[in-house]
Design a protein around this motif. Structure first.
Motif, short mmCIF file in Angstrom:
data_model
loop_
_atom_site.label_atom_id
_atom_site.label_comp_id
_atom_site.label_asym_id
_atom_site.label_seq_id
_atom_site.Cartn_x
_atom_site.Cartn_y
_atom_site.Cartn_z
N VAL A 82 0.84 -1.21 0.00
CA VAL A 82 0.00 0.00 0.00
C VAL A 82 0.88 1.26 0.00
CG1 VAL A 82 -2.04 -1.06 1.00
CG2 VAL A 82 -0.25 -0.19 2.53
N ARG A 83 2.08 1.12 -0.52
CA ARG A 83 3.02 2.25 -0.56
C ARG A 83 2.43 3.40 -1.38
NH1 ARG A 83 4.16 -1.64 -4.00
NH2 ARG A 83 4.95 -1.23 -6.11
N HIS A 84 2.72 4.62 -0.96
CA HIS A 84 2.32 5.85 -1.66
C HIS A 84 0.80 6.00 -1.78
CE1 HIS A 84 6.53 5.81 -2.44
NE2 HIS A 84 6.48 4.96 -3.45
N GLN A 85 0.05 5.23 -1.01
CA GLN A 85 -1.41 5.31 -1.08
C GLN A 85 -1.96 6.20 0.05
OE1 GLN A 85 -3.25 3.72 -3.57
NE2 GLN A 85 -1.22 3.27 -4.42
N LYS A 86 -3.22 6.58 -0.08
CA LYS A 86 -3.90 7.36 0.96
C LYS A 86 -4.08 6.47 2.18
CE LYS A 86 -7.04 10.24 -0.42
NZ LYS A 86 -6.43 11.53 -0.01
N THR A 87 -3.45 6.83 3.27
CA THR A 87 -3.33 5.95 4.44
C THR A 87 -3.74 6.68 5.71
OG1 THR A 87 -1.51 4.76 3.36
CG2 THR A 87 -1.71 4.52 5.74
N GLY A 88 -4.36 5.94 6.61
CA GLY A 88 -4.76 6.49 7.90
C GLY A 88 -4.04 5.83 9.06
N ILE A 89 -3.99 6.55 10.17
CA ILE A 89 -3.52 6.00 11.44
C ILE A 89 -4.69 6.07 12.40
CG2 ILE A 89 -1.92 6.27 13.40
CD1 ILE A 89 -0.43 5.60 10.89
N PHE A 90 -5.08 4.95 12.99
CA PHE A 90 -6.16 4.90 13.97
C PHE A 90 -5.53 4.77 15.35
CE2 PHE A 90 -9.18 2.35 16.53
CZ PHE A 90 -10.27 3.19 16.50
N ALA A 91 -5.32 5.92 16.00
CA ALA A 91 -4.66 5.93 17.30
C ALA A 91 -4.71 7.34 17.85
CB ALA A 91 -3.21 5.45 17.18
N ASN A 92 -4.21 7.50 19.07
CA ASN A 92 -4.17 8.81 19.70
C ASN A 92 -2.94 8.89 20.59
OD1 ASN A 92 -5.01 11.39 20.36
ND2 ASN A 92 -7.04 10.78 21.09
#
Length: 302
Positions: A143-153
């Motif tokens: 998933v390189r260079h793709q629109k990516t999210g982080i689910f954390a705080n």
């Protein structure tokens, strides 16, 4: 107890770590029993990566081949079942399975992994291991260079955002509520053009486990190809703690350099004893554990 139910070593868990330990012990001529319930944590992960000679194979393919190879060693036996209890006696460690049958061994290897605790977000569990990911070294290249999210705080979110920025410049942090990122961390994230979205996540729209949209409770949505997160977890088996094995502050089984737990005669390897959660590392830990168990048995008997 029946003679056929007495072993040198019992291994709880017949995935990568347990199978690797079983191979090492089988090659050391030890009588070994591997008990496995057939419920690995990566059962819905489509491909495994970063494991030499097996890069891109399915986890099931790797495990099935490993099991076939271990079965070549006559002193290693398998039981497809769920271990429900364990106790110590003067002869060693007794393990009971769901049927009520018991097995005695001098040494016990815990390779039962961990159980991830999923958030109560529709679509999340379906995407776990496919497009909701725990490890960029296992899945980041795909998933390189793709629109990516982080689910954390908080600190976890900042640590993950720092790490994942190696694979993509299109990164957004989803805190699922008010951000606890510090002012200093925020400046660093802004410097790398990593946005923070605090809206609560209502659901993950997906097709067969692959995310298309993150839908928020305020009615808005955002596209994403993948989301990284670090989930809370519990030990998959309650037996180690019932036998007195200590956990680390993070919740892993506490082991020494020889993979011994805090209880004499009990060892641990794989995901239940390390944060480094990869197939390659599980195999390495399992092999080392098998060698150390055999070494301890030799030294006790010599």
């Amino acid at each position: 107890m029946k003679k056929e139910n007495v072993f040198d070593v019992t291994i709880l868990g017949g995935s990568y770590a347990g199978l690797a330990a079983g191979m090492a012990l089988g090659r050391a001529l030890r009588k070994v029993l591997i008990i496995d319930a057939g419920n690995p944590c990566n059962r819905q992960t489509p491909y495994s990566h970063n494991f030499l000679t097996n890069d891109g194979k399915t986890p099931k393919e790797i495990a099935e081949l490993a099991r076939q190879e271990v079965k070549k060693y006559d002193s290693v036996s398998f039981i497809d079942g769920f271990a429900t209890a364990g106790k110590m006696n003067s002869n060693g460690i007794v393990i009971q399975i769901l049927s009520g049958e018991t097995f005695l061994s001098r040494k016990l290897v815990i390779a039962t992994g961990i159980k991830d605790l999923m958030p109560d977000i529709p679509g999340f569990a379906e995407c776990w291991g496919k497009s909701v990911l725990h490890c960029p070294y296992c899945h980041g290249y795909e998933v390189r260079h793709q629109k990516t999210g982080i689910f954390a705080n908080g600190d976890t979110a900042f640590e993950l955002a720092t790490l994942i920025s190696n694979w993509t410049n299109d990164l957004t942090l989803y805190t699922n509520g008010k951000s606890t990122i510090t002012a200093q961390q925020l400046l660093k994230l802004q410097e790398h053009k990593i946005n923070i979205v605090e809206a609560e996540i209502e659901r993950l729209e997906n097709k067969a486990g692959y995310i298309s949209n993150i839908v928020f409770s305020n009615g808005t949505s955002a596209q994403a190809k993948a989301i990284y997160t670090r989930l809370p977890f519990v030990q998959h088996s309650s037996i180690p703690q019932a036998l007195g094995c200590e956990l680390t502050p993070e919740g892993y089984l506490k082991i020494d350099s020889a993979h011994r737990t805090t209880v004499h005669g009990i060892y641990a390897c794989g995901d239940n004893a390390t944060r480094m959660r990869t197939v390659a590392n599980a195999v390495a830990m399992g092999t080392t554990t098998g060698l150390m168990v055999n070494k301890d048995l030799i030294e006790e008997d010599f």
